[in-house]
Design an enzyme around this catalytic site. Structure first.
Site, PDB file in Angstrom:
ATOM      1  N   CYS A 151       0.790  -1.123   0.085  1.00 20.89           N
ATOM      2  CA  CYS A 151       0.046   0.167   0.048  1.00 20.89           C
ATOM      3  C   CYS A 151       0.953   1.286  -0.041  1.00 20.89           C
ATOM      4  O   CYS A 151       1.367   1.605   1.091  1.00 20.89           O
ATOM      5  CB  CYS A 151      -0.867   0.055   1.148  1.00 20.89           C
TER       6      CYS A 151
ATOM      7  N   CYS B 155      -0.462   4.094   2.452  1.00 22.31           N
ATOM      8  CA  CYS B 155      -0.147   3.920   3.762  1.00 22.31           C
ATOM      9  C   CYS B 155       1.324   4.291   4.100  1.00 22.31           C
ATOM     10  O   CYS B 155       1.628   4.715   5.232  1.00 22.31           O
ATOM     11  CB  CYS B 155      -0.419   2.181   4.210  1.00 22.31           C
ATOM     12  N   ASP B 156       2.194   3.506   3.265  1.00 17.40           N
ATOM     13  CA  ASP B 156       3.652   3.383   3.530  1.00 17.40           C
ATOM     14  C   ASP B 156       4.553   4.263   2.917  1.00 17.40           C
ATOM     15  O   ASP B 156       5.712   4.332   3.339  1.00 17.40           O
ATOM     16  CB  ASP B 156       3.957   2.037   3.630  1.00 17.40           C
TER      17      ASP B 156
END
Ligand code: NAP
Length: 306
Positions: A131, A134-135
């Site tokens: 993701c 997200c990261d």
């Protein structure tokens, strides 16, 4: 506990089903094993959902959640473990409780496909991610590789460049991308390096990821690419375990087969969203959720004027 309709999965299809069912006077519960939102929640940017020229996945699903909770009971972080069909209803067992419901709507979506190469499991969370939204931020100023050649891989690579990653590679196993041309053009224009015909053999590192071993699909030559972060974006697999418990018919690829009213082969079981395959867009998920929710009136002794 008793509900008329249980919606399983709180992505766009599940939230939409919750809205339509509640508004049709159906006492509805929506379960999700996590916080809901599905894969849409991790889309960096959604630019093709009518009415929103550009919106992050998180923002869009939060709007849907707020809307759905006006009409249905949302049970987040409550995983459905089993469903049993009885004579006239269904018994649902979750991580918290047992429920009797009159109809079931599977909006369970899909999950990320894994590469299944040495190093992938060991380095997940230590350089391997599924993701970019997200990261991606953790890799600002670093070199990253996105594996895959579809729309998601290209969108994620563009996003990673935007958050400030130094060099962004897209590593694809064939000589032609699956992604739409517009995404390829944008990626090239932004300086993203697309490596074609490269198969990932292994992910290497110590505490954190350090490199990728790649094999050229044409020459069989191996090369080691120094890298700090790897974003695996090689498509999705249907989450069909509950469908299998109910003996719902699936396609060869594992997607639920539905008729135009989103009925499965089992009376009282409906499906909507990515789990039915097809276009797999937010707009189709939302539409299918609405149709499935209203179709359930036929087994709940309710009428709906359509
Ligand atoms: P996808 O379209 O299925 O693409 C998956 C990619 O991963 C393909 O390029 C495939 O290679 C590659 N791949 C699969 N298994 C692999 C493996 N073991 N090793 C290396 N590469 C592998 O998946 P997606 O990009 O996640 O998209 C999913 C669906 O959502 C699609 O229908 C897509 O169109 C849709 N989507 C649409 C939008 C949009 O419209 N804006 C945005 C995102 C996603 P091959 O090409 O060689 O098979």
């Amino acid at each position: 506990m008793e509900y008329e309709l249980a919606v399983i999965g709180a992505g766009p299809a599940g939230f939409s089903a919750g809205i339509y069912a509640g508004r049709a006077g159906i006492n509805t519960v929506v379960f999700d094993k996590g916080n809901g939102g599905g894969l849409a929640a991790i889309a960096p940017n959604i630019e093709n959902y009518a009415g929103f020229e550009s919106i992050t996945g998180v923002e869009l699903v939060e709007k849907m959640r707020k809307h759905a909770e006006k009409y249905s009971d949302l049970h987040m972080y409550e995983e459905v473990i089993s469903i049993k069909k009885n004579n006239k209803d269904f018994t649902i067992e979750t991580t918290n409780d047992k429920y009797k419901v009159g109809a079931v709507l599977l909006a369970v979506g899909t999950d990320h496909r894994k590469l299944d190469v040495p190093g992938e499991k060991e380095f997940t969370g230590r350089g391997v991610s599924y993701c970019a939204t997200c990261d991606g931020f953790f890799f600002k100023g670093k070199n990253v590789a996105v594996i895959g050649g579809g729309n998601t891989a290209l969108i994620e690579s563009i996003y990673l460049k935007q958050v400030g990653c130094k060099t962004v590679y897209v590593i694809h196993r064939r000589d032609k991308l699956r992604a739409e041309k517009a995404y390829e053009d944008e990626a090239v224009e932004k300086g993203i390096q697309i490596l074609f015909n490269k198969i990932v053999k292994q992910i290497n590192g110590d505490e954190l990821v350090k490199s990728l071993t790649l094999k050229d699909a044409k020459t069989n030559e191996e090369l080691e690419l120094p890298i700090d972060g790897i974003f695996v974006s090689i498509g999705v697999i249907p989450q069909n375990e509950l469908a299998k418990q109910l003996k719902v018919k699936l396609t060869d690829q594992g997607y639920i087969i539905v008729d135009p009213q989103m009925r499965t082969n089992i009376r009282g079981v409906y499906a909507a969203g990515d789990i039915t395959g097809g276009l797999r867009q937010v707009v189709t998920a939302v539409a299918e959720g609405a149709i499935a929710a209203l179709s359930s009136t036929e087994v709940l002794g309710k009428s709906y004027p359509y």
